[in-house]
Scaffold this motif. Structure first.
Motif, PDB file in Angstrom:
ATOM      1  N   GLU A 715       0.832  -1.201   0.000  1.00  0.00           N
ATOM      2  CA  GLU A 715       0.000   0.000   0.000  1.00  0.00           C
ATOM      3  C   GLU A 715       0.872   1.259   0.000  1.00  0.00           C
ATOM      4  OE1 GLU A 715      -3.741   2.036   2.431  1.00  0.00           O
ATOM      5  OE2 GLU A 715      -2.653   0.345   3.312  1.00  0.00           O
ATOM      6  N   TYR A 716       1.982   1.196   0.731  1.00  0.00           N
ATOM      7  CA  TYR A 716       2.906   2.334   0.780  1.00  0.00           C
ATOM      8  C   TYR A 716       3.519   2.589  -0.597  1.00  0.00           C
ATOM      9  CZ  TYR A 716       6.697   5.303   2.542  1.00  0.00           C
ATOM     10  OH  TYR A 716       7.550   6.357   2.785  1.00  0.00           O
ATOM     11  N   ALA A 717       3.773   1.523  -1.351  1.00  0.00           N
ATOM     12  CA  ALA A 717       4.348   1.683  -2.689  1.00  0.00           C
ATOM     13  C   ALA A 717       3.397   2.452  -3.592  1.00  0.00           C
ATOM     14  CB  ALA A 717       4.677   0.312  -3.271  1.00  0.00           C
ATOM     15  N   ARG A 718       2.106   2.139  -3.501  1.00  0.00           N
ATOM     16  CA  ARG A 718       1.134   2.865  -4.331  1.00  0.00           C
ATOM     17  C   ARG A 718       1.096   4.344  -3.940  1.00  0.00           C
ATOM     18  NH1 ARG A 718      -1.572  -2.076  -3.439  1.00  0.00           N
ATOM     19  NH2 ARG A 718      -2.735  -1.221  -1.676  1.00  0.00           N
ATOM     20  N   ALA A 720       3.590   6.084  -2.459  1.00  0.00           N
ATOM     21  CA  ALA A 720       4.866   6.725  -2.787  1.00  0.00           C
ATOM     22  C   ALA A 720       4.929   7.116  -4.259  1.00  0.00           C
ATOM     23  CB  ALA A 720       6.032   5.802  -2.432  1.00  0.00           C
ATOM     24  N   ALA A 721       4.209   6.381  -5.105  1.00  0.00           N
ATOM     25  CA  ALA A 721       4.221   6.691  -6.537  1.00  0.00           C
ATOM     26  C   ALA A 721       3.588   8.040  -6.844  1.00  0.00           C
ATOM     27  CB  ALA A 721       3.489   5.590  -7.309  1.00  0.00           C
ATOM     28  N   TYR A 722       2.795   8.585  -5.904  1.00  0.00           N
ATOM     29  CA  TYR A 722       2.181   9.892  -6.151  1.00  0.00           C
ATOM     30  C   TYR A 722       3.210  11.014  -6.087  1.00  0.00           C
ATOM     31  CZ  TYR A 722      -2.268   7.487  -5.385  1.00  0.00           C
ATOM     32  OH  TYR A 722      -3.337   6.626  -5.468  1.00  0.00           O
ATOM     33  N   GLY A 723       4.345  10.778  -5.456  1.00  0.00           N
ATOM     34  CA  GLY A 723       5.392  11.786  -5.401  1.00  0.00           C
ATOM     35  C   GLY A 723       5.122  12.944  -4.462  1.00  0.00           C
ATOM     36  N   LEU A 724       4.323  12.726  -3.403  1.00  0.00           N
ATOM     37  CA  LEU A 724       3.990  13.800  -2.474  1.00  0.00           C
ATOM     38  C   LEU A 724       4.863  13.800  -1.216  1.00  0.00           C
ATOM     39  CD1 LEU A 724       0.087  13.686  -2.661  1.00  0.00           C
ATOM     40  CD2 LEU A 724       1.672  15.189  -3.883  1.00  0.00           C
ATOM     41  N   ASP A 725       5.887  12.909  -1.192  1.00  0.00           N
ATOM     42  CA  ASP A 725       6.781  12.873  -0.041  1.00  0.00           C
ATOM     43  C   ASP A 725       8.170  12.507  -0.542  1.00  0.00           C
ATOM     44  OD1 ASP A 725       7.331  13.026   2.792  1.00  0.00           O
ATOM     45  OD2 ASP A 725       7.484  10.840   2.780  1.00  0.00           O
ATOM     46  N   ARG A 726       9.130  13.414  -0.421  1.00  0.00           N
ATOM     47  CA  ARG A 726      10.452  13.192  -1.002  1.00  0.00           C
ATOM     48  C   ARG A 726      11.189  12.003  -0.392  1.00  0.00           C
ATOM     49  NH1 ARG A 726      14.019  18.425  -1.503  1.00  0.00           N
ATOM     50  NH2 ARG A 726      15.283  16.890  -2.619  1.00  0.00           N
ATOM     51  N   PRO A 727      11.122  11.784   0.949  1.00  0.00           N
ATOM     52  CA  PRO A 727      11.829  10.604   1.495  1.00  0.00           C
ATOM     53  C   PRO A 727      11.157   9.273   1.181  1.00  0.00           C
ATOM     54  CG  PRO A 727      11.492  12.312   3.192  1.00  0.00           C
ATOM     55  CD  PRO A 727      10.621  12.657   2.024  1.00  0.00           C
ATOM     56  N   ALA A 728       9.940   9.284   0.596  1.00  0.00           N
ATOM     57  CA  ALA A 728       9.190   8.039   0.416  1.00  0.00           C
ATOM     58  C   ALA A 728       9.925   7.018  -0.444  1.00  0.00           C
ATOM     59  CB  ALA A 728       7.816   8.342  -0.174  1.00  0.00           C
ATOM     60  N   PRO A 729      10.536   7.356  -1.597  1.00  0.00           N
ATOM     61  CA  PRO A 729      11.225   6.312  -2.383  1.00  0.00           C
ATOM     62  C   PRO A 729      12.328   5.613  -1.597  1.00  0.00           C
ATOM     63  CG  PRO A 729      10.879   8.275  -3.712  1.00  0.00           C
ATOM     64  CD  PRO A 729      10.509   8.651  -2.301  1.00  0.00           C
ATOM     65  N   ALA A 730      13.085   6.379  -0.807  1.00  0.00           N
ATOM     66  CA  ALA A 730      14.161   5.762  -0.031  1.00  0.00           C
ATOM     67  C   ALA A 730      13.591   4.841   1.039  1.00  0.00           C
ATOM     68  CB  ALA A 730      15.028   6.847   0.602  1.00  0.00           C
ATOM     69  N   GLN A 731      12.542   5.271   1.703  1.00  0.00           N
ATOM     70  CA  GLN A 731      11.972   4.452   2.764  1.00  0.00           C
ATOM     71  C   GLN A 731      11.264   3.225   2.189  1.00  0.00           C
ATOM     72  OE1 GLN A 731      10.447   6.611   6.345  1.00  0.00           O
ATOM     73  NE2 GLN A 731      10.462   8.376   4.973  1.00  0.00           N
ATOM     74  N   LEU A 732      10.683   3.364   1.002  1.00  0.00           N
ATOM     75  CA  LEU A 732      10.076   2.197   0.361  1.00  0.00           C
ATOM     76  C   LEU A 732      11.146   1.156   0.041  1.00  0.00           C
ATOM     77  CD1 LEU A 732       7.735   0.681  -0.995  1.00  0.00           C
ATOM     78  CD2 LEU A 732       8.180   2.030  -3.066  1.00  0.00           C
ATOM     79  N   ALA A 733      12.287   1.614  -0.487  1.00  0.00           N
ATOM     80  CA  ALA A 733      13.375   0.679  -0.795  1.00  0.00           C
ATOM     81  C   ALA A 733      13.868   0.003   0.481  1.00  0.00           C
ATOM     82  CB  ALA A 733      14.513   1.422  -1.486  1.00  0.00           C
ATOM     83  N   ARG A 734      13.916   0.745   1.594  1.00  0.00           N
ATOM     84  CA  ARG A 734      14.337   0.137   2.862  1.00  0.00           C
ATOM     85  C   ARG A 734      13.342  -0.930   3.316  1.00  0.00           C
ATOM     86  NH1 ARG A 734      14.890   4.453   7.071  1.00  0.00           N
ATOM     87  NH2 ARG A 734      12.721   4.040   7.595  1.00  0.00           N
ATOM     88  N   CYS A 735      12.048  -0.642   3.160  1.00  0.00           N
ATOM     89  CA  CYS A 735      11.029  -1.630   3.521  1.00  0.00           C
ATOM     90  C   CYS A 735      11.198  -2.908   2.687  1.00  0.00           C
ATOM     91  CB  CYS A 735       9.637  -1.051   3.325  1.00  0.00           C
ATOM     92  SG  CYS A 735       9.197   0.271   4.489  1.00  0.00           S
ATOM     93  N   ARG A 736      11.429  -2.743   1.394  1.00  0.00           N
ATOM     94  CA  ARG A 736      11.604  -3.929   0.539  1.00  0.00           C
ATOM     95  C   ARG A 736      12.868  -4.691   0.925  1.00  0.00           C
ATOM     96  NH1 ARG A 736       7.662  -4.038  -2.950  1.00  0.00           N
ATOM     97  NH2 ARG A 736       6.843  -2.205  -4.045  1.00  0.00           N
ATOM     98  N   ALA A 737      13.909  -3.950   1.330  1.00  0.00           N
ATOM     99  CA  ALA A 737      15.153  -4.623   1.753  1.00  0.00           C
ATOM    100  C   ALA A 737      14.924  -5.439   3.016  1.00  0.00           C
ATOM    101  CB  ALA A 737      16.244  -3.585   1.983  1.00  0.00           C
ATOM    102  N   LEU A 738      14.146  -4.895   3.947  1.00  0.00           N
ATOM    103  CA  LEU A 738      13.873  -5.614   5.194  1.00  0.00           C
ATOM    104  C   LEU A 738      13.067  -6.884   4.929  1.00  0.00           C
ATOM    105  CD1 LEU A 738      12.984  -2.588   7.502  1.00  0.00           C
ATOM    106  CD2 LEU A 738      15.027  -4.021   7.651  1.00  0.00           C
ATOM    107  N   LEU A 739      12.233  -6.858   3.907  1.00  0.00           N
ATOM    108  CA  LEU A 739      11.385  -8.007   3.595  1.00  0.00           C
ATOM    109  C   LEU A 739      12.032  -8.970   2.611  1.00  0.00           C
ATOM    110  CD1 LEU A 739       8.012  -6.087   3.278  1.00  0.00           C
ATOM    111  CD2 LEU A 739       8.523  -7.856   4.973  1.00  0.00           C
ATOM    112  N   ALA A 740      13.196  -8.606   2.050  1.00  0.00           N
ATOM    113  CA  ALA A 740      13.831  -9.457   1.043  1.00  0.00           C
ATOM    114  C   ALA A 740      14.268 -10.776   1.661  1.00  0.00           C
ATOM    115  CB  ALA A 740      15.035  -8.736   0.432  1.00  0.00           C
ATOM    116  N   PRO A 741      13.913 -11.915   1.023  1.00  0.00           N
ATOM    117  CA  PRO A 741      14.289 -13.223   1.605  1.00  0.00           C
ATOM    118  C   PRO A 741      15.754 -13.579   1.402  1.00  0.00           C
ATOM    119  CG  PRO A 741      13.080 -13.550  -0.432  1.00  0.00           C
ATOM    120  CD  PRO A 741      13.080 -12.076  -0.182  1.00  0.00           C
ATOM    121  N   ARG A 742      16.387 -13.058   0.364  1.00  0.00           N
ATOM    122  CA  ARG A 742      17.765 -13.424   0.054  1.00  0.00           C
ATOM    123  C   ARG A 742      18.692 -12.244   0.297  1.00  0.00           C
ATOM    124  NH1 ARG A 742      14.790 -15.176  -4.170  1.00  0.00           N
ATOM    125  NH2 ARG A 742      15.539 -13.438  -5.443  1.00  0.00           N
TER     126      ARG A 742
END
Length: 891
Positions: A715-718, A720-742
Motif C-alpha cells: 500500500e505504501y508503494a502505491r 509513494a508513486a504519487y510523489g507527495l513525499d520526497r523521502p518516500a522512495p528511499a523508505q520504500l526501498a528500505r522496507c523492501r530490503a527488510l522483507l527481502a528473503p535473500r
C-alpha cells in the motif's frame, strides 16, 4: 487651604476613617532619606478619591493645597497650576515657573514660593492626566530630592485611578480605597442629598451599589423622586447603564484605544450573570472576590478568540492585568470590579445598523464623581476616542457551553441580527472551540459563519471557509474538509487555486493537485500577510515541499512577530514544527514546538498546545528520552482524545511507538503502530497514516509479523508513486530490503535506498537505513562489511542526539567484534520489561531457549524474540556476556 479641584465627588468621605488615620501617620513621618515623603492613593472612579484628598488636606496641621488635573493638557500646565496655588502673586508664580523649567527644577521653584517654616502638604489629584512635561519634572524631583532645601518640608499626596500609572518612587506607600461597608453606605445614602429614599428602595440600592460610593450617589441623583420614595414603579435595575457611564466614562476614556477596545471584548466574553449579586454575608456591600470573579470571568482563549474575530489587537492584555483592571489566574480572566465589566461591555453596545437604545452614552462634560470632567465618549457621540464594537450576544459560559455545537440553530436574538453580525458571532464561537474545545464544533461554527458572511464580507467568509477546513483537517475528517472547500464556488485567484488543489489532493488525484497548489506556493513569495503565508505553507506541505513550507512559515512567523499578533503565533509555530519534522530536522522542530507551547499557553489555545506536546513527544522519541516522550504524549492525548484532535493523537501514538523502537521493543512498537497505519475510521489521521508505515514495517519485521509488513509495504508503494513525499522512495526501498528473503536482493534494495536518501536530504532516515543495512549484514555473518554502515549510522545518530538509536548501533557494533561503545552497567537490567528480566535470568543460569519456553509456557520463537530484545537493549553479543552481567548484578 488653597488650590484648584476637579469635580465635586461625595460631600464627605463616608466610611474612610481608617484610610484617613493611615494617611495622617504616613504624612507625619519624613521620607526614607530624611527628605520628602510621597504617599499614593489609588481609588477607582467614584470611590471618593478627591473627597479623601480634600479631607486629608483639611486635617493636615500645616498649610495644604489640593491641585487637580488642569482642564487643558498643554506643556507645563500642571506645574503652572501647582505653583499658582502656592505663590502669593501671579508674578511670583511666573518666576517660579521659569525656575521649574531650569536647571534647579521643581526643588528651586518650591524654594521660591514656600514659606520658611513648618511642613506643607501638596495634594495632586489625577496626576497621570497632567501634561507630560509636568509629570517628568515631578518624577525627576522625587528621584533626587534635596533634603537641605525648602523641598524637604514638603509632603506629597498623589492620587490616581486604576489603569493610570503614577511616576512616583518605587518605595512610596500606597493606600487603596476599598468599597464601603454597609453602615457607611447607608450613611452616605441618608446624607445631605435632600431626597427621601424609601426603606425598600434603599435596601435595593445598597445591594446593587455593593458599597461603591460613586455609583450609589450617582444612582440617587438620576432616579426620579417618586421612584426613590417608593411611590412609583422602580426599574429592573436601579443602577442603570447611564449611571455606570457617568461614573466610569472618565476611566475608560483615558485608556489607550487598543486597551479600551480589548477591555470591552473581555467584558463581552465574560457574559452577563443572571441578575445582580445577592449578598449573603455580614457585609453585604462587599462580596468576596471569589464570588465576584465566579460571575465575571472567562477563559483567556475565549476572550482572545472573540478579539481575533473582531480584529481587536490583544497586546494590551498584560497592561490591563498589571493595572488591576483585569485579574488573571491561570487560564482565566476576571473583572475584580463588576461595575467596570458592565461599563466596559457597554462599549460594544452599538449595532451595525445604529446605536442601541439605552446604550452607554456619556454626554460631553459629564463629571466623573470625585474626578474630572469625562472625555466625550460613548456610542451616542460616535467620536474617534471610543471606537464602537459590533454588538454581539454574550458568549455562553466557558465552563459549560462554550464548546457546544449550535445544532438547534441560532437563538431568536441572533436570527434577528444582520447576516454579517451573526456571521461574526459564529466566527467567534468557532475560534473559541478551535482554541480549546471539540474541533468539529469549531468546524460547524466556521462553516455556518462562512454562509452567513457570504458576499457581504468576502475576506472574512474566505477565512471562515479555510478555518472550517483546518478544523476538519485536525479532526481527520476528509468529508468535512471537502464540504468546507465546497463553500467557495465563487472564489478567485489563489483562494480558488488552494481550494481546487486541496480538493484534488483529498480525493487522491495528485496530478490535478500539483498545478494549483504550486501556484499558491509561488504566490506566497510576494505575500506579507501572515494568514496568506500560512495558506501557501500549507499548500507546500501537501505537495511534500518541506523546504518551501519551512521557509514560508518562517516568514509568516517573522511577520506575525513584527505586527505583534500574538494570537497567530501558536498556529504558525505548529505548522513550522510539522514542516521541520517532515524534513527530519528534529532539533529545529523541538525548538519551534517549545516556543509554540509557550505561545499557546499564553493565549489560552489548548488544542494548539496538544499539538506542540505531540511534536515534542516525537522529538523526544528520536533523542531517546523515554520519560519525556511519554510525558508529552500523555499531555497531548489528554487534550486530543476528548477534543477529537486526530492529528495530534496520531502524532503522540507514533511518538510512543518510535520510543519503543528506539529502546529495542519492536513487538510493542508494532502493536502501537498497527492501528495507525490501518484504513477506516479506527485508523490514524489520513495525512499521517502513510508516513508512519516505514516505522511499522521495521517493527513488524523485527517482531516476526512479515505478512502484515508486506501488505503495508504494497500500500505504501502505491502512495509513494504519487510523489507527495520526497523521502518516500528511499523508505520504500528500505522496507523492501527488510522483507527481502535473500541476501543479494536485500543488498540491492539497501543500495537503492541509500542512493535515494542522497536526493531526499533526510539525514536521520538515512542513518536508520544504514543501521538496518548493518544489522542485516551482521546476521548474514558478514561482520566486517557490517561495521562500515553501523559506524556511519552511529555517527549520524550521535549528531542527531538520538541516544536510543545510538545505543542500538553500539550494541550491533559490539556484536561485530568492533569497539562500538561503553559496556553496560548492571543497573541496566532494570530497564528490561518483567518478561525480559525473567528470560535473562534463566538464560544466565544456563537454560536453553526451549527450556526457558517450557518453564514460562511460551513458544521458543517468542523466547528468541525477547532474547534479541535483551541483547539489543543491553548492548550484549552473547550469552556469556549476559551471564556475566546478571552475576555482577546479583553481586
Amino acid at each position: 487651604m488653597a488650590g484648584v479641584t476637579s469635580g465635586t465627588g461625595p460631600p464627605a468621605p463616608y466610611g474612610r476613617d481608617r484610610e484617613l488615620a493611615l494617611l495622617a501617620g504616613l504624612l507625619h513621618a519624613a521620607g526614607p532619606d530624611g527628605g520628602e515623603r510621597v504617599v499614593c492613593v489609588a481609588g477607582g472612579p467614584g470611590e471618593g478619591r478627591s473627597g479623601l484628598l480634600a479631607r486629608a488636606a483639611r486635617d493636615f496641621p500645616g498649610p495644604a493645597h489640593l491641585v487637580g488635573a488642569p482642564g487643558r493638557r498643554v506643556p507645563w500646565s500642571g506645574t503652572r497650576a501647582l505653583l499658582a496655588a502656592l505663590a502669593p502673586s501671579g508674578a511670583a508664580a511666573r518666576r517660579a515657573g521659569r525656575l521649574a523649567r531650569g536647571p534647579g527644577g521643581v526643588a528651586a521653584a518650591l524654594a521660591a514660593v514656600l514659606p520658611g517654616r513648618g511642613p506643607v502638604l501638596l495634594c495632586l489629584d489625577d496626576l497621570p492626566l497632567w501634561d507630560a512635561h509636568s509629570r517628568a519634572a515631578l518624577a525627576a524631583h522625587w528621584r533626587a530630592p534635596d533634603p537641605r532645601g525648602a523641598a524637604a518640608r514638603v509632603r506629597w499626596l498623589v492620587a490616581a485611578a486604576p489603569g493610570r500609572p503614577l511616576p512616583v518612587p518605587e518605595r512610596a506607600p500606597l493606600v487603596r480605597l476599598e468599597r464601603l461597608a454597609r453602615p457607611a453606605a447607608r450613611a452616605l445614602l441618608a446624607g445631605p442629598d435632600g431626597r427621601r429614599v424609601g426603606g425598600a428602595v434603599a435596601e435595593r440600592l445598597l445591594d446593587e451599589a455593593a458599597g461603591h460610593p460613586g455609583v450609589l450617589a450617582e444612582a440617587v441623583r438620576r432616579l426620579p423622586p417618586a421612584v426613590l420614595a417608593g411611590t412609583a414603579p422602580a426599574p429592573v435595575r436601579l443602577v442603570g447603564d447611564d449611571t455606570l457611564a457617568a461614573v466610569y466614562g472618565g476611566l475608560l476614556g483615558a485608556l489607550p484605544a487598543d486597551g479600551r477596545r480589548l477591555l470591552g471584548v473581555v467584558a463581552r466574553a465574560c457574559g452577563t450573570p443572571d441578575g445582580p449579586y445577592e449578598p449573603d454575608g455580614p457585609c453585604a456591600a462587599d462580596p468576596p472576590d471569589d464570588v465576584r470573579e465566579e460571575a465575571y470571568r472567562t477563559e483567556v482563549g475565549t476572550a482572545l478568540a472573540l478579539a481575533r474575530a473582531l480584529r481587536v489587537p490583544v497586546e494590551a492584555l498584560d497592561g490591563l492585568v498589571a493595572a488591576g483592571l483585569l485579574r488573571r489566574r491561570g487560564d482565566e480572566l476576571a473583572f475584580p470590579d463588576p461595575f467596570l465589566r458592565r461599563a466596559a461591555g457597554l462599549l460594544g453596545a452599538v449595532r451595525e445598523e445604529g446605536a442601541k437604545p439605552g446604550g452607554c452614552a456619556v454626554p460631553a462634560g459629564t463629571a466623573e464623581p470625585g474626578g474630572h470632567p469625562a472625555e466625550p465618549t460613548g456610542p451616542a457621540l460616535r467620536g474617534p476616542s471610543l471606537p464602537a464594537l459590533p454588538s454581539l450576544p454574550s458568549l455562553p459560559d466557558a465552563r459549560h457551553e462554550r464548546h457546544r455545537a449550535d445544532r438547534l440553530g441560532p437563538p431568536p436574538a441572533v436570527r434577528a441580527r444582520s447576516g454579517a453580525a451573526r456571521g461574526r458571532e459564529l466566527l467567534a464561537r468557532g475560534f473559541a472551540a478551535l482554541a480549546g474545545g471539540p474541533v468539529m464544533d469549531a468546524h460547524e461554527s466556521f462553516a455556518q459563519a462562512a454562509k452567513a458572511l457570504g458576499e457581504r464580507c468576502p475576506a472574512e467568509a474566505a477565512d471562515a471557509r479555510f478555518l472550517a477546513m483546518e478544523a476538519a483537517w485536525a479532526a481527520g475528517d476528509v468529508g468535512a474538509c471537502l464540504a468546507a472547500l465546497d463553500l467557495a464556488p465563487a472564489a478567485r485567484g489563489t483562494e480558488r487555486a488552494f481550494a481546487e488543489g486541496l480538493r484534488a489532493a483529498l480525493t487522491i488525484r495528485p496530478d490535478r493537485a500539483r498545478t494549483p497548489l504550486a501556484r499558491v506556493v509561488a504566490g506566497g513569495a510576494g505575500r506579507e500577510e501572515p494568514r496568506l503565508l500560512l495558506r501557501a505553507g500549507a499548500a507546500a506541505l501537501v505537495l511534500g515541499d518541506v523546504a518551501a513550507a519551512a521557509r514560508l512559515h518562517g516568514r509568516a512567523l517573522a511577520r506575525a512577530r513584527a505586527e505583534r499578533r500574538a494570537s497567530l503565533l501558536p498556529r504558525i509555530l505548529e505548522h513550522l514544527a510539522y514542516a521541520e519534522l517532515r524534513a527530519g530536522r528534529y532539533s529545529r522542530a523541538g525548538h519551534a514546538a517549545r516556543e509554540g507551547l509557550r505561545a499557546a499557553r499564553a493565549t489560552g489555545q489548548h488544542n494548539s498546545a496538544a499539538h506542540q506536546h505531540a511534536v515534542l513527544a516525537l522529538v523526544a522519541s528520536v533523542t531517546g528520552d523515554g520519560p519525556a516522550a511519554a510525558g508529552h504524549a500523555e499531555r497531548a492525548l489528554a487534550i486530543g482524545r476528548p477534543h477529537g484532535l486526530a492529528q495530534a493523537v496520531t502524532l503522540a501514538e507514533w511518538a510512543l511507538a518510535r520510543a519503543d523502537s528506539g529502546a529495542g521493543l519492536a513487538e510493542r512498537a508494532a502493536a502501537r503502530l498497527a492501528p495507525l497505519v490501518g484504513p477506516g475510521p479506527r485508523g490514524g489521521h489520513f495525512a499521517l497514516r502513510m508516513l508512519a508505515v516505514p516505522c511499522f514495517v521495521e517493527a513488524a519485521v523485527a517482531s516476526g509479523q512479515e505478512a502484515e509488513a508486506r501488505a503495508a509495504t504494497e500500500e505504501y508503494a502505491r502512495w509513494a508513486a504519487y510523489g507527495l513525499d520526497r523521502p518516500a522512495p528511499a523508505q520504500l526501498a528500505r522496507c523492501r530490503a527488510l522483507l527481502a528473503p535473500r541476501g543479494e536482493e536485500a543488498r540491492r534494495w539497501f543500495g537503492e535506498a541509500l542512493r535515494c536518501h542522497e536526493e531526499s536530504g533526510n539525514d536521520f532516515e538515512r542513518a536508520r537505513t544504514l543501521f538496518a543495512y548493518g544489522v542485516r549484514l551482521r546476521r548474514l555473518r558478514r561482520p566486517g562489511e557490517a561495521r562500515g554502515p553501523l559506524r556511519d549510522a552511529l555517527v549520524a545518530f550521535e549528531r542527531a542526539a538520538a541516544e536510543g538509536w545510538a545505543r542500538q548501533a553500539r550494541a550491533e557494533l559490539r556484536a561485530t567484534g568492533a569497539a562500538g561503545g561503553r559496556a553496560p552497567e548492571p543497573a541496566a537490567l532494570a530497564s528490561l520489561t518483567p518478561q525480559q528480566q525473567r528470560i535473562a535470568r534463566l538464560v544466565a543460569d544456563g537454560a536453553t531457549n526451549r527450556e526457558v519456553a517450557a518453564r514460562l509456557s511460551l513458544s521458543p520463537r517468542t523466547v528468541d524474540h525477547h532474547l534479541r530484545g535483551v541483547y539489543a537493549r543491553l548492548q550484549l553479543r552473547s550469552r556469556v556476556e549476559l551471564s556475566a552481567l546478571v552475576a555482577e548484578a546479583r553481586g
